[in-house]
Each structure stands twice: as structure tokens, then as C-alpha cells.
Design a protein around this motif. Structure first.
Motif, PDB file in Angstrom:
ATOM      1  N   GLU A 203      46.991  53.266 -68.884  1.00 46.46           N
ATOM      2  CA  GLU A 203      47.109  54.619 -68.349  1.00 46.46           C
ATOM      3  C   GLU A 203      48.164  54.549 -67.258  1.00 46.46           C
ATOM      4  O   GLU A 203      47.920  54.053 -66.157  1.00 46.46           O
ATOM      5  CB  GLU A 203      45.773  55.126 -67.817  1.00 46.46           C
TER       6      GLU A 203
ATOM      7  N   THR B 224      49.708  58.958 -70.329  1.00 48.60           N
ATOM      8  CA  THR B 224      49.547  59.429 -68.953  1.00 48.60           C
ATOM      9  C   THR B 224      48.874  60.786 -68.935  1.00 48.60           C
ATOM     10  O   THR B 224      49.216  61.685 -69.724  1.00 48.60           O
ATOM     11  CB  THR B 224      50.890  59.501 -68.219  1.00 48.60           C
TER      12      THR B 224
ATOM     13  N   SER C 111      43.758  59.532 -63.351  1.00 50.85           N
ATOM     14  CA  SER C 111      44.058  58.509 -64.355  1.00 50.85           C
ATOM     15  C   SER C 111      42.847  57.624 -64.601  1.00 50.85           C
ATOM     16  O   SER C 111      42.552  57.242 -65.743  1.00 50.85           O
ATOM     17  CB  SER C 111      45.242  57.657 -63.886  1.00 50.85           C
TER      18      SER C 111
ATOM     19  N   VAL D  46      45.124  50.681 -65.348  1.00 49.48           N
ATOM     20  CA  VAL D  46      45.449  51.985 -64.762  1.00 49.48           C
ATOM     21  C   VAL D  46      46.397  51.750 -63.593  1.00 49.48           C
ATOM     22  O   VAL D  46      46.084  50.966 -62.686  1.00 49.48           O
ATOM     23  CB  VAL D  46      44.186  52.720 -64.269  1.00 49.48           C
TER      24      VAL D  46
END
Length: 570
Positions: A304, A343, A359, A412
Motif C-alpha cells: 500500500e 494506493t 492506508s 504500508v
């Protein structure tokens, strides 16, 4: 403290959000799957202080929460005048904290007086900026507007005695707050942490400043990783997580949503520039976070990404290549042997100080639902380290990623404009044993409560809808969570049921204002009269685990987003 304890895995056990397209995490997930950008025109009331002749184009489109100015002030014992002068971020953080604790099956009152840490990431002060630009002032202006109260208000209301820190590292604030919480948990400074991120678009000064420096898209479109990227689109929202050490969470029977293997933060130093990122620093950060959990880059299946939609997005891909190139894996652990890259900003914009928490929430939902949303665009990296668009997956809307075999892992990233970066490595939660509780009667007691009869009916309606859905837990787990994982408020009722179908039927009776049949058990009658009871005495064997249930349905009243006096409000 031993080296192994410092690297102990952590667990996210509760989560809640208010974001564009999502009043809760389930709505948020559906918005992500649809992939439809939530951006729209910014209302004039949010543009006070915006000087178009100076700022130029940009900032007039954003992803906004429709009812961001509302708040259940009575629920949180806030008088009307104070509520008017509270930054909307404070209001929303109180509500999302309550719901995150409910999501964890933790009764908020059970934490009173405990060393619970509160860490809130936020980098904007639109409410205070508006107050300064208009010159208005009130006796509640200070507590309602300074950043410290984003965290301190939570600690005060819930009577939490651990560290209470508001973190500002610009766009990486939310994940930086998580990294601080992770360090404190691993050091044994506290046993539970509340981690939040907030961003509310409430005035035009910051928007104008961002547009003037060229950070915002003049066309109001977010194009992550695109050659046509021309700036980011602002977004707003508030998110909250409850974090514990994994061993403690499992011992307590908490609903583990995901495992945190690594959480690290660093800075570019002078490598990137005052407002530019540096791929080498990002690579160094990812290596550190992976090393905390002993995780190999090839074992990741998804990233992410930060990727706000600027020309610097490519630096993030360069940093990723640097990390994985040392091992040069033949394939990654994601579907099809790829490392998938997406994203959240393509859907809800850039939440700035709360971007990392948005996120993070998406990443948790990816693991929970076994799918990677792709409708808003997705990239894939193969063993050759080449990164390509994946148009077929975009058309399908999601990439299936079910559990099975090796644990699914993902990363992330969140990078601040000032060079402060954060990265988190997540792993799917361990399998949970089937519900093993046994009730001491033919039907189970499900307690419900609200602040008044109307609230009680809303609680019943919300739970009835959930009981009819595909994620409804076993009735015993639901009952145990309602008995021991909720604060019991003034207006009370109980229903008895042995199946989810019976539960829904009885809940709808409460929702329609029809009282439940008379209760014969004197212990339950004591609870209905406002007393406290030991619920475990009603079970032959209480369940070990609590489960995620719908959060409290707040009665939201409009208090506005701008600091202005309201006549007749005290």
C-alpha cells in the motif's frame, strides 16, 4: 528488556473510521472495491482565507466527509457551546475512539485509570487557522483548537493515564504515531495503545498555500504513478486503531485483525531536499521495518504505497526496487507470483496527516477480505523487478488473495513532505478456534443499551442488520461480546435467542418499540434495573473470544466546521 521482546509482534485488535464514502470500515471497503473517486467541488464555507488570485488553480476539488461538522455532544458530556468551539477533528476522534474500542470488544470504562497510550497523527489546523483569519474568540477557543488536545481530549474523556501525544511529521504523521506506539508497547511502557489520524478541510488558507507551491492538482484529478500526474487532491477523514502486544491480545481473547511485524520511522536527512523525497532513505526504512519481524522482501504480496499523485511517485518505486533487488526473488508472495502495488489516495484523496492511517485501514481490510481492490488502478512487480499497469485486474475490480499456505504479508508506506518517513509490515491474523462457550439455558441472553430509548432502538436496528449479514458470528460469541465488551448505558433491554435468525427477529421487536418478553432470571433483572452482574456466572463455560460487532449509532447534531459564535448556545 531482551532483544526478542523488543521485536515482539503486535496486534491491531480494533479499528474504526469516518472517511469519504465510509461511515465505518465496512462501508469504506465497499467504496474501495467500487474504485470510484470520492472527489467533488469544495463548498465556499471551507474556502475562507483562500486567495485565488495568489494561489492560482488547485484545491477547489477534494474528497470530503458529508457530515463532518456533526457530533453527539451529549454522549460525550460536552455542552453545546464547547462543542461549537471544538475542532471537528477532536469531535470525530472521540467518536472513532469509542467505536474502535467497541470493535475490539473492549468496554471503554474497563480502561479507566490504566496506563493506556494515546498517539494521534495530524498535521493541519484549519479550525484554528479560520479562527485567526476571522478574529473570533471564545473562552473555549484554546482547548478547542490547539493540536495537543487531539490526543489529550481522548485521554481525558476515557481517563487514560499513559502517554498522550499528538504527532506532526506532515503526511507521515499517522504511521509515525503508530511507530511510537509500537516502541512503547515493545518496551513495556503500557499494555494498550490507541492510535489515530485526523484531517479536516475546514478553511482555505492551507489549501491556498499548497496550491501556490504547486503541490495540488490544478485539474482536481489524482493520478498516482502516472506520467500525467500533476499534484495531489486533498482528502479528509479520521481513523482510529487499538493496538496491543500479540501475546496479550491472544490471551485476552481479543479479535486480532492483523499482526504488526515491523513499524519503523526515519528521515531523509539532506539526501532528498526540504520538500522532496529520497528513494535511498525509503529503502533504508523498508529494510529496517522488515528486519524487525525477520521478514524477507519476497514474502510480501502487496504494498500500500504513499503515492499521492505527484512527479515524485516514481521515487517510491525506485526505493522498492532497491530493497528487493538484493535478493532478486524469482517470484513474490502475491497472487500470480507478483508484488502488487496500489494506493488509497486514488479513491479518497490525500488525507495528509491522516494519510498513513487511511492506508493502514485499507491494508487491514485487504488481509481481512482476501482481496486487493484494483478498480482505481493497480501495478504489479514480477521477478524481473519490472513494474507494469495491470489493466485486466482493473477491469475485474479486485485481485483475489485468499488465505492458505504461508501467511500473507504486506507493507504500508507513508512519506512526509519534510522528509520524515514511516513504514509498517503487516501479516494476516492467526486462525481462531471455533466458539467454545456453552450457555446454562436453552437460549442465550443478549444485552443491549443506549443513552435513551431512541438510542436503544437504533442499537437494536444496527445489530439486527448485522445479524442477517454474511459476517454475523456465532450467537454465543455475539452474546459474550455484548455482555463483556460493551459499556452498559442507561436505557437497557435484553433479548433471548439461540440462532442468528431468532436474534434478528427479537432485535427487530426492540427496534420497533415492542418490549421484549418479561425476564425471569433475577440476575438479568438486576442488570435491567441498572445494576452490574458477573456475566460468566450465566454460562456453563464462557467463550474465550470476543468478536467485532457494529459500533454505537451516535445521534449526530450539526455544530459546524468554522469557529463562529452561535447565539443562544451556552
Amino acid at each position: 528488556m531482551t532483544k526478542n521482546a523488543q521485536l515482539a509482534p503486535l496486534a491491531i485488535v480494533g479499528m474504526s473510521c469516518r472517511v469519504p464514502g465510509g461511515d465505518d470500515v465496512d462501508e469504506f471497503w465497499q467504496t474501495l472495491l467500487a474504485g470510484r473517486p470520492m472527489m467533488g467541488p469544495v463548498p465556499a464555507e471551507r474556502l475562507v482565507g483562500y486567495q485565488a488570485e495568489v494561489a492560482g488553480d488547485g484545491g477547489l476539488v477534494a474528497a470530503l466527509v458529508s457530515d463532518v461538522g456533526t457530533f453527539d455532544a451529549d454522549f460525550f458530556d460536552v455542552v453545546g457551546r464547547m462543542a461549537v468551539w471544538m475542532d471537528p477533528q477532536q469531535r470525530l476522534l472521540l467518536e472513532t475512539t469509542w467505536r474502535a474500542l467497541e470493535s475490539a470488544g473492549i468496554a471503554p470504562s474497563s480502561l479507566r485509570g490504566q496506563e493506556v497510550g494515546v498517539f494521534v497523527g495530524s498535521s493541519t489546523s484549519d479550525f484554528r487557522d479560520g479562527m485567526i483569519s476571522t478574529g473570533v474568540l471564545d473562552r473555549y477557543s484554546l482547548t478547542g483548537s490547539i493540536a495537543a488536545y487531539l490526543s489529550n481530549r481522548i485521554s481525558n474523556f476515557f481517563d487514560l493515564r499513559g502517554p498522550s501525544i499528538t504527532v506532526d511529521t506532515a503526511c507521515s504523521s499517522g504511521l509515525s504515531a503508530l511507530a511510537l506506539a509500537a516502541s512503547g508497547l515493545r518496551a513495556g511502557d503500557f499494555d494498550t495503545a490507541i492510535v489515530g489520524g485526523s484531517n479536516v478541510y475546514a478553511s482555505g488558507w492551507l489549501t491556498g498555500a499548497l496550491a501556490h507551491m504547486g503541490a495540488l492538482s490544478p485539474t482536481g484529478t489524482c493520478r498516482p504513478f502516472s506520467d500525467e500526474a500533476n499534484g495531489y487532491v486533498r482528502g479528509e477523514g479520521v481513523l482510529c486503531f487499538v493496538v496491543k502486544r500479540l501475546d496479550d491480545a491472544l490471551e485476552a481473547g481479543d479479535p486480532v485483525l492483523t499482526i504488526i511485524r515491523g513499524a519503523a520511522a526515519n528521515h531523509d536527512g539532506r539526501a532528498g531536499g526540504l520538500v522532496k523525497t529520497d528513494s535511498g532513505s525509503q529503502a533504508r526504512l523498508l529494510r529496517r521495518a522488515l528486519a524487525q519481524g525477520g521478514v524477507a522482501p519476497a514474502s510480501l504480496g502487496y504494498l500500500e504505497a504513499h503515492a499521492p499523485g505527484t512527479k515524485l511517485d516514481v521515487e517510491e518505486l525506485n526505493g522498492l526496487r532497491e530493497v528487493v533487488s538484493a535478493d532478486r526473488p524469482a517470484r513474490f508472495a502475491g497472487p500470480g507470483g507478483r508484488l502488487w502495488i496500489g494506493t488509497v489516495k486514488a479513491v479518497i484523496g490525500h488525507l495528509e496527516g491522516a494519510a498513513g492511517t487511511a492506508s493502514l485501514a485499507k491494508a487491514v481490510l485487504v488481509l481481512r477480505n482476501g482481496a486487493i481492490p484494483s478498480a482505481a488502478g493497480i501495478l504489479g512487480m514480477g521477478g524481473d523487478l519490472e513494474i507494469h499497469d495491470q489493466p485486466e485486474e482493473v477491469a475485474l475490480g479486485s485481485v483475489p488473495w485468499p488465505a492458505g499456505g504461508a501467511p500473507r504479508r504486506l507493507g504500508v508506506s507513508s512519506f512526509g513532505i519534510g522528509g520524515s518517513n514511516a513504514h509498517v509490515v503487516l501479516e494476516e491474523p492467526p486462525a481462531v478456534d471455533a466458539v467454545d462457550g456453552s450457555w446454562d439455558a436453552t437460549s442465550i441472553v443478549f444485552p443491549l443499551s443506549g443513552t435513551d430509548d431512541d438510542a436503544l432502538r437504533r442499537v437494536a436496528t444496527r445489530l439486527a442488520d448485522f445479524a442477517a449479514g454474511p459476517e454475523a458470528p456465532e450467537p454465543a460469541a455475539t452474546a459474550w461480546t455484548l455482555q463483556t465488551g460493551r459499556d452498559h448505558l442507561t436505557a437497557r433491554a435484553v433479548v433471548r435467542a439461540s440462532t442468528n435468525e431468532e436474534l434478528r427477529t427479537e432485535l427487530l421487536r426492540i427496534a420497533e418499540g415492542v418490549g421484549a418478553p418479561g425476564e425471569t432470571d433475577p440476575r438479568v433483572r438486576k442488570w435491567l434495573d441498572g445494576g452490574s452482574i458477573d456475566w460468566s456466572t450465566l454460562w456453563r463455560k464462557p467463550p474465550r473470544h470476543r468478536v467485532r460487532l457494529p459500533g454505537y449509532p451516535f445521534r449526530r447534531t450539526p455544530y459546524g466546521i468554522a469557529p463562529k459564535p452561535r447565539r443562544g448556545v451556552r
